[in-house]
Scaffold this motif. Structure first.
Motif, PDB file in Angstrom:
ATOM      1  N   LEU A  34       0.392   2.724  17.043  1.00  0.00           N
ATOM      2  CA  LEU A  34      -0.111   2.711  15.671  1.00  0.00           C
ATOM      3  C   LEU A  34       0.878   3.337  14.693  1.00  0.00           C
ATOM      4  CD1 LEU A  34      -3.868   3.639  16.258  1.00  0.00           C
ATOM      5  CD2 LEU A  34      -2.921   1.408  15.650  1.00  0.00           C
ATOM      6  N   ALA A  35       1.855   4.066  15.222  1.00  0.00           N
ATOM      7  CA  ALA A  35       2.877   4.643  14.348  1.00  0.00           C
ATOM      8  C   ALA A  35       3.642   3.539  13.613  1.00  0.00           C
ATOM      9  CB  ALA A  35       3.840   5.516  15.155  1.00  0.00           C
ATOM     10  N   GLN A  36       3.779   2.373  14.245  1.00  0.00           N
ATOM     11  CA  GLN A  36       4.441   1.242  13.580  1.00  0.00           C
ATOM     12  C   GLN A  36       3.659   0.780  12.361  1.00  0.00           C
ATOM     13  OE1 GLN A  36       6.251  -2.140  15.564  1.00  0.00           O
ATOM     14  NE2 GLN A  36       5.907  -1.169  17.548  1.00  0.00           N
ATOM     15  N   VAL A  37       2.340   0.760  12.506  1.00  0.00           N
ATOM     16  CA  VAL A  37       1.481   0.349  11.390  1.00  0.00           C
ATOM     17  C   VAL A  37       1.598   1.352  10.255  1.00  0.00           C
ATOM     18  CG1 VAL A  37      -0.859  -0.300  10.722  1.00  0.00           C
ATOM     19  CG2 VAL A  37      -0.100  -0.647  13.082  1.00  0.00           C
ATOM     20  N   ALA A  38       1.529   2.640  10.602  1.00  0.00           N
ATOM     21  CA  ALA A  38       1.655   3.690   9.590  1.00  0.00           C
ATOM     22  C   ALA A  38       3.015   3.617   8.907  1.00  0.00           C
ATOM     23  CB  ALA A  38       1.455   5.063  10.236  1.00  0.00           C
ATOM     24  N   ALA A  39       4.058   3.304   9.672  1.00  0.00           N
ATOM     25  CA  ALA A  39       5.405   3.209   9.094  1.00  0.00           C
ATOM     26  C   ALA A  39       5.488   2.057   8.096  1.00  0.00           C
ATOM     27  CB  ALA A  39       6.436   3.027  10.199  1.00  0.00           C
ATOM     28  N   PHE A  40       4.826   0.929   8.416  1.00  0.00           N
ATOM     29  CA  PHE A  40       4.809  -0.202   7.486  1.00  0.00           C
ATOM     30  C   PHE A  40       4.128   0.189   6.181  1.00  0.00           C
ATOM     31  CE2 PHE A  40       2.207  -3.639   5.705  1.00  0.00           C
ATOM     32  CZ  PHE A  40       3.200  -4.532   5.321  1.00  0.00           C
ATOM     33  N   ILE A  41       2.994   0.875   6.272  1.00  0.00           N
ATOM     34  CA  ILE A  41       2.258   1.277   5.064  1.00  0.00           C
ATOM     35  C   ILE A  41       3.054   2.305   4.266  1.00  0.00           C
ATOM     36  CG2 ILE A  41       0.157   2.429   4.240  1.00  0.00           C
ATOM     37  CD1 ILE A  41      -1.261   1.197   6.702  1.00  0.00           C
ATOM     38  N   ASN A  42       3.639   3.265   4.955  1.00  0.00           N
ATOM     39  CA  ASN A  42       4.404   4.303   4.272  1.00  0.00           C
ATOM     40  C   ASN A  42       5.670   3.759   3.623  1.00  0.00           C
ATOM     41  OD1 ASN A  42       2.544   6.265   5.025  1.00  0.00           O
ATOM     42  ND2 ASN A  42       3.618   6.753   6.931  1.00  0.00           N
ATOM     43  N   ALA A  43       6.181   2.650   4.173  1.00  0.00           N
ATOM     44  CA  ALA A  43       7.392   2.042   3.612  1.00  0.00           C
ATOM     45  C   ALA A  43       7.101   1.233   2.353  1.00  0.00           C
ATOM     46  CB  ALA A  43       8.061   1.152   4.658  1.00  0.00           C
ATOM     47  N   HIS A  44       5.820   1.060   2.018  1.00  0.00           N
ATOM     48  CA  HIS A  44       5.419   0.301   0.836  1.00  0.00           C
ATOM     49  C   HIS A  44       4.527   1.183  -0.037  1.00  0.00           C
ATOM     50  CE1 HIS A  44       6.600  -2.895   3.653  1.00  0.00           C
ATOM     51  NE2 HIS A  44       6.898  -3.594   2.575  1.00  0.00           N
ATOM     52  N   PRO A  45       5.128   2.016  -0.872  1.00  0.00           N
ATOM     53  CA  PRO A  45       4.337   2.940  -1.700  1.00  0.00           C
ATOM     54  C   PRO A  45       3.410   2.235  -2.679  1.00  0.00           C
ATOM     55  CG  PRO A  45       6.653   2.923  -2.365  1.00  0.00           C
ATOM     56  CD  PRO A  45       6.573   2.180  -1.083  1.00  0.00           C
ATOM     57  N   GLU A  46       3.628   0.943  -2.920  1.00  0.00           N
ATOM     58  CA  GLU A  46       2.723   0.206  -3.812  1.00  0.00           C
ATOM     59  C   GLU A  46       1.340   0.024  -3.195  1.00  0.00           C
ATOM     60  OE1 GLU A  46       5.147  -3.064  -1.676  1.00  0.00           O
ATOM     61  OE2 GLU A  46       5.356  -0.965  -2.263  1.00  0.00           O
ATOM     62  N   ILE A  47       1.235   0.187  -1.864  1.00  0.00           N
ATOM     63  CA  ILE A  47      -0.067   0.087  -1.203  1.00  0.00           C
ATOM     64  C   ILE A  47      -0.887   1.334  -1.535  1.00  0.00           C
ATOM     65  CG2 ILE A  47      -1.279  -0.037   1.003  1.00  0.00           C
ATOM     66  CD1 ILE A  47       1.174  -1.471   2.147  1.00  0.00           C
ATOM     67  N   GLN A  48      -2.020   1.130  -2.162  1.00  0.00           N
ATOM     68  CA  GLN A  48      -2.873   2.239  -2.563  1.00  0.00           C
ATOM     69  C   GLN A  48      -4.281   2.163  -1.970  1.00  0.00           C
ATOM     70  OE1 GLN A  48      -1.820   4.868  -4.479  1.00  0.00           O
ATOM     71  NE2 GLN A  48       0.221   3.938  -4.318  1.00  0.00           N
ATOM     72  N   ILE A  49      -4.698   0.944  -1.585  1.00  0.00           N
ATOM     73  CA  ILE A  49      -6.085   0.725  -1.162  1.00  0.00           C
ATOM     74  C   ILE A  49      -6.099  -0.004   0.173  1.00  0.00           C
ATOM     75  CG2 ILE A  49      -8.292  -0.340  -1.782  1.00  0.00           C
ATOM     76  CD1 ILE A  49      -7.225  -0.249  -4.721  1.00  0.00           C
ATOM     77  N   LEU A  50      -6.902   0.503   1.107  1.00  0.00           N
ATOM     78  CA  LEU A  50      -6.999  -0.084   2.436  1.00  0.00           C
ATOM     79  C   LEU A  50      -8.427  -0.532   2.710  1.00  0.00           C
ATOM     80  CD1 LEU A  50      -5.103   2.669   4.489  1.00  0.00           C
ATOM     81  CD2 LEU A  50      -4.113   0.687   3.328  1.00  0.00           C
ATOM     82  N   GLY A  51      -8.582  -1.765   3.172  1.00  0.00           N
ATOM     83  CA  GLY A  51      -9.827  -2.202   3.789  1.00  0.00           C
ATOM     84  C   GLY A  51      -9.633  -2.067   5.288  1.00  0.00           C
ATOM     85  N   MET A  52     -10.526  -1.350   5.978  1.00  0.00           N
ATOM     86  CA  MET A  52     -10.269  -1.021   7.382  1.00  0.00           C
ATOM     87  C   MET A  52     -11.457  -1.380   8.265  1.00  0.00           C
ATOM     88  SD  MET A  52      -8.207   2.589   7.104  1.00  0.00           S
ATOM     89  CE  MET A  52      -7.472   2.353   8.722  1.00  0.00           C
ATOM     90  N   THR A  53     -11.154  -1.955   9.424  1.00  0.00           N
ATOM     91  CA  THR A  53     -12.156  -2.256  10.430  1.00  0.00           C
ATOM     92  C   THR A  53     -11.501  -2.160  11.808  1.00  0.00           C
ATOM     93  OG1 THR A  53     -13.909  -3.820  11.026  1.00  0.00           O
ATOM     94  CG2 THR A  53     -11.764  -4.766  10.516  1.00  0.00           C
ATOM     95  N   GLY A  54     -12.301  -2.259  12.857  1.00  0.00           N
ATOM     96  CA  GLY A  54     -11.757  -2.240  14.217  1.00  0.00           C
ATOM     97  C   GLY A  54     -11.943  -0.900  14.911  1.00  0.00           C
ATOM     98  N   GLY A  55     -11.950  -0.956  16.234  1.00  0.00           N
ATOM     99  CA  GLY A  55     -12.230   0.221  17.045  1.00  0.00           C
ATOM    100  C   GLY A  55     -11.210   1.334  16.948  1.00  0.00           C
TER     101      GLY A  55
END
Length: 280
Positions: A34-55
């Motif tokens: 999941l660190a890869q996912v976090a790295a993708f989000i952190n690399a795009h500071p324009e991302i401000q809002i997350l819709g989240m689902t899944g176990g």
């Protein structure tokens, strides 16, 4: 891209967002990293809002910046929203259908207008496909399994209806090309070396036939024609699609594949997050 949808599943974490041209974009990462996912989000500071689902959404949350706005919903609801969106784009929408979500296992739902009910499921799914393939052939890579299976022959390993009658005419309404027993010929022959591609094709057939059989039974129970098959197990998997399509057609039902089959949950999470923003 200030809003994205995330479906953190047991095997893969899927992401959906719209680009500058308002075109849907999707990508996925292994859920054991999941660190890869976090790295993708952190690399795009324009991302401000997350819709989240899944176990594994809560595990991912621990790796993300607290300043991000999160909107969470249960996986079934996210999948339903995503499927509805995809159906409207491709089929113009289906009022009633069965939806078979082939992930690590398979969850089967009945869609009736805006109502969406889980009606069955099985532990047979993509996890079974990779697990059995690895045990029997040593092949763990999903894409390699799919590629090799596409060249394999199931009749070398499966026992078919025609084999049972051995040259005799197969009585109606039996179809000689139907599987009488998955892997059934193996126990009837002396030990031998089987071609890897044949083993993988046979494993693909087992998974496809179990999933489609359950789905067809439910389609008959709820008196619907269309069965929508989704899930990352279908991604670039020609053999599995062919098995499901042919068996579903044989039983006089219609198989529907949406494209981006594994991303319905992420798409639904994205749509939900955008709705919450618009309500503020």
């Amino acid at each position: 891209m200030n809003t994205i949808g995330i479906d953190a599943g047991g095997t893969l974490t899927k992401i959906a967002y719209t680009d500058g041209n308002n075109e849907l974009q999707v990508r996925h990462y292994p859920s054991n990293d999941l660190a890869q996912v976090a790295a993708f989000i952190n690399a795009h500071p324009e991302i401000q809002i997350l819709g989240m689902t899944g176990g594994r959404a809560e595990q991912l949350n621990l790796l993300l910046n607290d300043s991000l706005t999160r909107h969470s919903l249960v996986e079934f609801e996210a999948t339903f929203r995503g499927v509805n969106y995809q159906l409207k784009r491709q089929e113009g929408g289906l009022e009633r259908c069965i939806v078979a979500n082939i992930g690590s296992g398979t969850s089967i739902h009945y869609k009736n207008g805006e109502a969406y009910t889980r009606v069955s499921g099985t532990g047979i799914g993509g996890g079974t496909l990779v697990g059995l393939s690895a045990l029997m052939t040593g092949e763990y890579d999903y894409h390699e399994i799919s590629s090799l299976a596409a060249t394999g022959q199931r009749k070398n390993i499966d026992l078919m209806v025609a084999d049972i009658f051995e040259g005799m005419e197969v009585p109606a309404p039996l179809d000689p090309d139907l599987t009488a027993s998955n892997f059934g010929k193996v126990g009837l022959k002396p030990p031998q070396d089987y071609v890897k591609a044949d083993i993988l094709a046979t494993t693909m057939g087992l998974v496809g036939e179990v999933v489609s059989t359950l789905s067809i039974q439910l389609a008959e129970q709820y008196q619907v024609e269309h069965i929508v098959y989704i899930g990352t197990t279908l991604d670039h998997n020609t053999k599995l699609r062919d098995v499901i399509t042919s068996y579903t057609k044989l039983k006089k039902k219609t198989a529907v594949f949406l494209g981006d089959e594994g991303f319905s949950g992420a798409i639904g999470a994205l749509l939900y997050a955008k709705e919450q923003v618009s309500c503020v």
